[in-house]
Design a protein around this motif. Structure first.
Motif, short mmCIF file in Angstrom:
data_model
loop_
_atom_site.label_atom_id
_atom_site.label_comp_id
_atom_site.label_asym_id
_atom_site.label_seq_id
_atom_site.Cartn_x
_atom_site.Cartn_y
_atom_site.Cartn_z
N GLU A 110 -40.09 17.03 -3.63
CA GLU A 110 -39.14 18.11 -3.87
C GLU A 110 -38.49 17.97 -5.25
O GLU A 110 -37.71 17.05 -5.49
CB GLU A 110 -38.06 18.13 -2.79
N LEU A 111 -38.82 18.88 -6.16
CA LEU A 111 -38.19 18.91 -7.47
C LEU A 111 -36.95 19.79 -7.39
O LEU A 111 -37.03 21.01 -7.45
CB LEU A 111 -39.16 19.45 -8.53
N ARG A 112 -35.81 19.17 -7.22
CA ARG A 112 -34.57 19.92 -7.05
C ARG A 112 -33.92 20.31 -8.37
O ARG A 112 -33.00 21.12 -8.39
CB ARG A 112 -33.57 19.10 -6.24
N VAL A 113 -34.38 19.73 -9.48
CA VAL A 113 -33.71 19.93 -10.76
C VAL A 113 -34.60 20.71 -11.72
O VAL A 113 -35.73 20.32 -11.99
CB VAL A 113 -33.34 18.57 -11.40
N GLY A 114 -34.07 21.83 -12.21
CA GLY A 114 -34.71 22.58 -13.28
C GLY A 114 -33.95 22.34 -14.57
O GLY A 114 -32.72 22.42 -14.60
N HIS A 115 -34.66 22.03 -15.65
CA HIS A 115 -34.01 21.61 -16.90
C HIS A 115 -34.57 22.42 -18.07
O HIS A 115 -35.78 22.47 -18.27
CB HIS A 115 -34.27 20.12 -17.14
N THR A 116 -33.67 23.04 -18.82
CA THR A 116 -34.08 23.76 -20.02
C THR A 116 -33.02 23.62 -21.10
O THR A 116 -31.96 23.01 -20.89
CB THR A 116 -34.37 25.24 -19.71
N TYR A 117 -33.32 24.16 -22.27
CA TYR A 117 -32.47 24.05 -23.46
C TYR A 117 -32.21 25.44 -24.04
O TYR A 117 -33.14 26.25 -24.14
CB TYR A 117 -33.14 23.20 -24.54
N LEU A 118 -30.99 25.69 -24.43
CA LEU A 118 -30.72 26.89 -25.21
C LEU A 118 -31.19 26.66 -26.64
O LEU A 118 -30.89 25.61 -27.23
CB LEU A 118 -29.22 27.20 -25.21
N PRO A 119 -31.93 27.58 -27.21
CA PRO A 119 -32.32 27.43 -28.62
C PRO A 119 -31.07 27.35 -29.50
O PRO A 119 -30.13 28.12 -29.31
CB PRO A 119 -33.12 28.70 -28.91
N GLY A 120 -31.08 26.41 -30.43
CA GLY A 120 -29.91 26.21 -31.29
C GLY A 120 -30.07 26.78 -32.67
O GLY A 120 -29.38 26.36 -33.60
N ASP A 121 -30.95 27.78 -32.81
CA ASP A 121 -31.20 28.31 -34.16
C ASP A 121 -30.09 29.25 -34.62
O ASP A 121 -29.72 29.29 -35.79
CB ASP A 121 -32.56 29.02 -34.21
N ARG A 122 -29.53 30.03 -33.68
CA ARG A 122 -28.49 31.00 -34.04
C ARG A 122 -27.53 31.17 -32.88
O ARG A 122 -27.86 30.90 -31.73
CB ARG A 122 -29.13 32.34 -34.42
N TRP A 123 -26.34 31.64 -33.19
CA TRP A 123 -25.29 31.76 -32.18
C TRP A 123 -25.68 32.72 -31.05
O TRP A 123 -25.33 32.50 -29.89
CB TRP A 123 -23.98 32.21 -32.81
N SER A 124 -26.42 33.76 -31.36
CA SER A 124 -26.77 34.73 -30.31
C SER A 124 -27.62 34.08 -29.23
O SER A 124 -27.55 34.47 -28.05
CB SER A 124 -27.52 35.92 -30.92
N ASN A 125 -28.44 33.08 -29.57
CA ASN A 125 -29.23 32.37 -28.57
C ASN A 125 -28.39 31.32 -27.83
O ASN A 125 -28.62 31.06 -26.65
CB ASN A 125 -30.44 31.71 -29.22
N ILE A 126 -27.44 30.72 -28.53
CA ILE A 126 -26.55 29.76 -27.86
C ILE A 126 -25.68 30.48 -26.82
O ILE A 126 -25.29 29.89 -25.81
CB ILE A 126 -25.70 29.01 -28.90
N GLU A 127 -25.42 31.74 -27.03
CA GLU A 127 -24.66 32.52 -26.05
C GLU A 127 -25.49 32.86 -24.81
O GLU A 127 -24.94 33.36 -23.83
CB GLU A 127 -24.17 33.83 -26.69
N GLY A 128 -26.77 32.57 -24.83
CA GLY A 128 -27.64 32.90 -23.71
C GLY A 128 -28.18 34.31 -23.85
O GLY A 128 -27.75 35.22 -23.13
N ALA A 129 -29.12 34.50 -24.74
CA ALA A 129 -29.65 35.83 -25.02
C ALA A 129 -30.20 36.48 -23.75
O ALA A 129 -30.82 35.80 -22.92
CB ALA A 129 -30.75 35.75 -26.08
#
Length: 423
Positions: free
Chosen positions: A101-120
């Protein structure tokens, strides 16, 4: 310990400018179920096979449903891709691990621009959908503290940016991210904020001004916690060892840290796992620091690196996590770090698969113990019925004496209804 070279782990966090447009197509294309080969399930042997491990598309044969001690296993997962492919691949990895059972999903917000850090829009949706399908799942999201996060901004500019952040210039970006996560119904996301801040790779590094960095971290956490409906947990996760600056100098305080994590790769070259445990600011220092501050630990990033296909590291790290029970751990699964999506590490892959094969959070069924053998108890015998004739209910016996009754074969009786006209 000398300052380490920064890790260039290409392929982990690519900008997601077109994530919304390709999400659905990529998700469908990456769904598992078209595998061709079928490797054997791990056997009971303590030593893994040295044969090359099959690639990610292979399917295991049926194996055990649970390993001993599975009921106490820490939550785990893997970083498989930053976008929809990462979600789709979790099912295939679980299958390869015998239904673990893989209970953990892991991802990264792109850090190229603020609009992506806000969760596009469109980027986090597929992750939120995966998280909300089961109540016990966990979404772990690495959040950059600065835009241009991997563009090698020099120390002077980083110092100025940290001071601007500490003064509140970037608060609105993090408020937007918090509102986005709440709207997606994942308000309990674990946020790995400003990870590996003790190194030299990222624009959100701590070294140029630790005091400004800590103030900035506290502003971000305070801003995001102020959003109605949030239940975020904030994970402070340096890289193992001293790196460019001791990570303890960057710790922002217990009030704004929920988890004390550590990114721990198999490096530098020639360092054994025991040395990784004992080194200054290493694995033992990490768990000791967390215990002193009353915080749980985590391992958001770990995997192979400078020492190649190192089965001893893999065994040591898995045992370490089983012992110290982190909130979660996620192996970085691509070359050179990984095991399932990387064919370069067959021995380590065999160790990883043999340890985690079939692991779930379900407790093992309890089998009742057989009773001790003893002397069987005979069932009670029914009473022996009398052979003497019973007098009729409407007859009164006559007392004629034993001798007469002997020759007559029993007692005589007189009917009580002899006077009835109907008789």
């Amino acid at each position: 310990m000398a300052v380490r070279q920064s890790r260039a782990r290409s392929g982990r966090r690519r900008p997601a400018h077109a994530a919304a447009a390709v999400a659905a197509a990529v998700f469908l294309a990456a769904v598992p179920g078209v595998a061709a080969g079928e490797p054997p399930a791990p056997g009971p042997s303590a030593e893994p096979s040295t044969e090359p491990s099959p690639g990610p598309s292979a399917k295991p044969s049926p194996g055990p449903s649970a390993k001993p001690g599975a009921e106490s296993a820490p939550a785990f997962g893997a970083y498989l891709d930053y976008g929809p492919r990462g979600v789709a691949r979790m099912a295939a990895l679980s299958h390869w691990l015998g239904g673990a059972e893989l209970r953990v999903g892991h991802t990264y917000l792109p850090g190229d621009r603020w609009s992506n850090i806000e969760g596009a829009p469109g980027f986090l949706d597929v992750w939120a959908d995966w998280r909300t399908r089961k109540a016990d799942r966990m979404l772990v999201l690495n959040v950059p503290m600065m835009e241009r996060n991997e563009e090698h901004v020099d120390d002077d500019e980083v110092r100025e940016l940290l001071r601007q952040g500490a003064a509140g210039r970037f608060d609105h970006h993090f408020r937007a991210l918090a509102e986005r996560l709440v709207a997606l119904k994942v308000p309990d996301t674990v946020l790995v904020l400003g990870w590996e801040m003790n190194g030299t790779t990222y624009t959100h590094r701590c070294g140029p001004d630790p005091e400004a960095w800590k103030t900035y971290w506290n502003r971000i956490v305070t801003t995001m916690r102020a959003v109605p409906g949030q239940k975020f947990r904030f994970d402070f996760a340096p890289s193992r060892g001293r790196d460019a600056v001791p990570w303890t100098r960057c710790y922002p305080g217990d009030a704004t840290v929920d988890i004390i994590g550590m990114d721990s790769y198999d490096q530098p070259r020639g360092m054994t796992f025991d040395e990784q445990v004992k080194e200054p600011y290493g694995l033992q220092a990490h768990v000791d620091f967390a215990k002193a501050h009353g915080k749980p630990v985590s391992y958001p990033e770990w995997g192979l690196f400078r020492n190649g296909d190192n089965a001893a590291y893999m065994r040591g790290m898995l045992a370490w996590m089983d012992e110290h029970k982190p909130v979660y751990n996620t192996v970085t699964d691509y070359c050179p770090h990984g095991v399932w999506q990387c064919d370069d590490n067959p021995r380590s892959t065999a160790v990883y698969r043999s340890v985690l094969f079939g692991r779930t959070d379900e407790p093992e069924p309890t089998v009742p113990k057989p009773e001790e053998p003893g002397t069987p108890t005979a069932p009670p015998l029914p009473p022996v019925p009398s052979t003497a004739p019973e007098p009729p209910a409407d007859c009164s016996p006559l007392e004629l004496g034993d001798w007469v009754e002997y020759w007559l074969g029993g007692k005589l009786c007189m009917r009580l209804d002899w006077y009835s006209r109907n008789e």
